[in-house]
Design a protein around this motif. Structure first.
Motif, PDB file in Angstrom:
ATOM      1  N   VAL A  87       0.838  -1.200   0.000  1.00 34.29           N
ATOM      2  CA  VAL A  87       0.000   0.000   0.000  1.00 34.29           C
ATOM      3  C   VAL A  87       0.871   1.247   0.000  1.00 34.29           C
ATOM      4  N   LEU A  88       0.547   2.182  -0.905  1.00 32.37           N
ATOM      5  CA  LEU A  88       1.199   3.487  -0.949  1.00 32.37           C
ATOM      6  C   LEU A  88       0.131   4.536  -0.674  1.00 32.37           C
ATOM      7  N   ALA A 100      -6.020  -2.053   6.059  1.00 37.11           N
ATOM      8  CA  ALA A 100      -5.202  -2.468   4.918  1.00 37.11           C
ATOM      9  C   ALA A 100      -4.484  -3.777   5.215  1.00 37.11           C
ATOM     10  N   LEU A 101      -3.896  -3.883   6.400  1.00 35.26           N
ATOM     11  CA  LEU A 101      -3.201  -5.115   6.765  1.00 35.26           C
ATOM     12  C   LEU A 101      -4.184  -6.268   6.902  1.00 35.26           C
ATOM     13  N   GLY A 104      -4.990  -7.918   3.737  1.00 41.14           N
ATOM     14  CA  GLY A 104      -3.935  -8.729   3.151  1.00 41.14           C
ATOM     15  C   GLY A 104      -2.723  -7.977   2.650  1.00 41.14           C
ATOM     16  N   ALA A 105      -2.634  -6.675   2.929  1.00 41.21           N
ATOM     17  CA  ALA A 105      -1.457  -5.915   2.496  1.00 41.21           C
ATOM     18  C   ALA A 105      -0.195  -6.477   3.153  1.00 41.21           C
ATOM     19  N   ALA A 106       0.853  -6.608   2.368  1.00 34.96           N
ATOM     20  CA  ALA A 106       2.119  -7.101   2.904  1.00 34.96           C
ATOM     21  C   ALA A 106       2.986  -5.960   3.408  1.00 34.96           C
ATOM     22  N   GLY A 107       2.602  -4.734   3.051  1.00 35.66           N
ATOM     23  CA  GLY A 107       3.371  -3.583   3.492  1.00 35.66           C
ATOM     24  C   GLY A 107       2.547  -2.317   3.377  1.00 35.66           C
ATOM     25  N   TYR A 108       3.001  -1.269   4.043  1.00 30.36           N
ATOM     26  CA  TYR A 108       2.266  -0.008   4.094  1.00 30.36           C
ATOM     27  C   TYR A 108       3.311   1.098   4.086  1.00 30.36           C
ATOM     28  N   SER A 131       6.623  -5.185   5.245  1.00 28.03           N
ATOM     29  CA  SER A 131       7.358  -3.922   5.190  1.00 28.03           C
ATOM     30  C   SER A 131       6.521  -2.854   5.864  1.00 28.03           C
ATOM     31  N   ILE A 132       6.786  -2.620   7.138  1.00 27.12           N
ATOM     32  CA  ILE A 132       6.061  -1.623   7.929  1.00 27.12           C
ATOM     33  C   ILE A 132       7.076  -0.637   8.490  1.00 27.12           C
TER      34      ILE A 132
END
Length: 211
Positions: A87-88, A100-101, A104-108, A131-132
Motif C-alpha cells: 500500500v502506498l 489495509a493489513l 492482506g497488504a504485505a506492506g504499508y 514492510s512496515i
C-alpha cells in the motif's frame, strides 16, 4: 534460460495520479531487479491488470475512483491469496493501516517516504516479508490496546459527523434518544474526545471515518 532467481520483480502500479505513477516508474528504473509490468488509474483497472499481468508485487493507492484500493486489494487477494500488495498512501491513521493489513497488504508505505524506501520495500515484500516503516508502526502502537468502537457506536459517530442531533440519530437508527446519548458518551470516552466535533476530528485523523 534465465534462472528464476535472477528475473526482475514485476511490479504493477495502481494510483489515480498519472504524474505519481510516472514518477514511481522513473524512480524504479534505476533498480535492475525491478521491472514495471503495468499501470492502473483506478481500483477496477488494478484488478483487471492483475488478472492479465499477474505481477509479483502490486503497489496500491487506497484513495482511487470507481473502486478504492482496499476493495481492489480484497478482490486481488480473492483471486490469488498469495498476491503481494504494498500500500502506498498519504494517510497513516491507525484504523486505516489496520484495515489495509487486515485485507492482506504485505506492506504499508507513506508516499512521502517513497524516494528513500520504495525499492527496498518492494524487495522485502517480494521476499515474503512484511514492510512496515517505523513511523507507521509507531502510529499503530500509540493506540494499541485502546477500545475499538462497536458497530452501533460507529453508526452513531457517522451520523453525528454528518451534523445530526441525538434525536435525529435516534430516528435514523430507530433507537431511543437516551440510547443515542449513551453511545455518544461511549464514543467520546473511547476516542478521548472532548465533544462531538473533537470526536469527528479524531476519527477522521485515525481513519475510523473517511470523507
Amino acid at each position: 534460460m534465465t534462472p528464476a532467481a535472477a528475473r526482475p520483480i514485476r511490479v504493477l502500479i495502481a494510483d489515480d495520479h498519472s504524474l505519481l505513477r510516472e514518477g514511481i516508474a522513473a524512480l524504479l528504473a534505476g533498480d535492475s531487479g525491478i521491472e514495471i509490468a503495468g499501470q492502473a488509474a483506478n481500483g477496477e483497472e488494478a484488478v483487471q491488470q492483475f488478472i492479465g499481468l499477474r505481477p509479483d508485487v502490486t503497489l496500491m493507492d487506497l484513495q482511487m475512483p470507481m473502486l478504492g484500493g482496499h476493495d481492489a486489494m480484497l478482490a486481488i487477494r480473492a483471486l490469488d491469496r498469495h498476491a503481494r500488495v504494498l500500500v502506498l498512501t498519504t494517510y497513516k491513521g491507525d484504523a486505516r493501516i489496520a484495515r489495509a493489513l487486515g485485507a492482506g497488504a504485505a506492506g504499508y508505505l507513506l508516499k512521502g517516504a517513497i524516494r528513500l524506501n520504495l525499492a527496498d520495500a518492494i524487495h522485502r515484500v517480494h521476499a515474503g516479508h512484511r514492510s512496515i516503516p517505523a513511523e507507521v508502526a509507531a502510529e499503530m502502537a500509540s493506540y494499541f490496546g485502546s477500545d475499538n468502537l462497536s458497530g452501533r457506536e460507529l453508526e452513531v459517530l457517522r451520523l453525528v459527523a454528518d451534523g445530526n442531533s441525538n434525536r435525529e440519530v435516534g430516528v435514523r437508527l430507530a433507537i431511543k434518544e437516551e440510547t443515542v446519548k449513551a453511545h455518544v458518551s461511549a464514543v467520546l470516552s473511547k476516542l478521548g474526545a472532548k465533544d462531538r466535533t473533537h470526536a469527528t476530528t479524531i476519527a477522521l485523523r485515525r481513519g475510523i471515518l473517511s470523507l
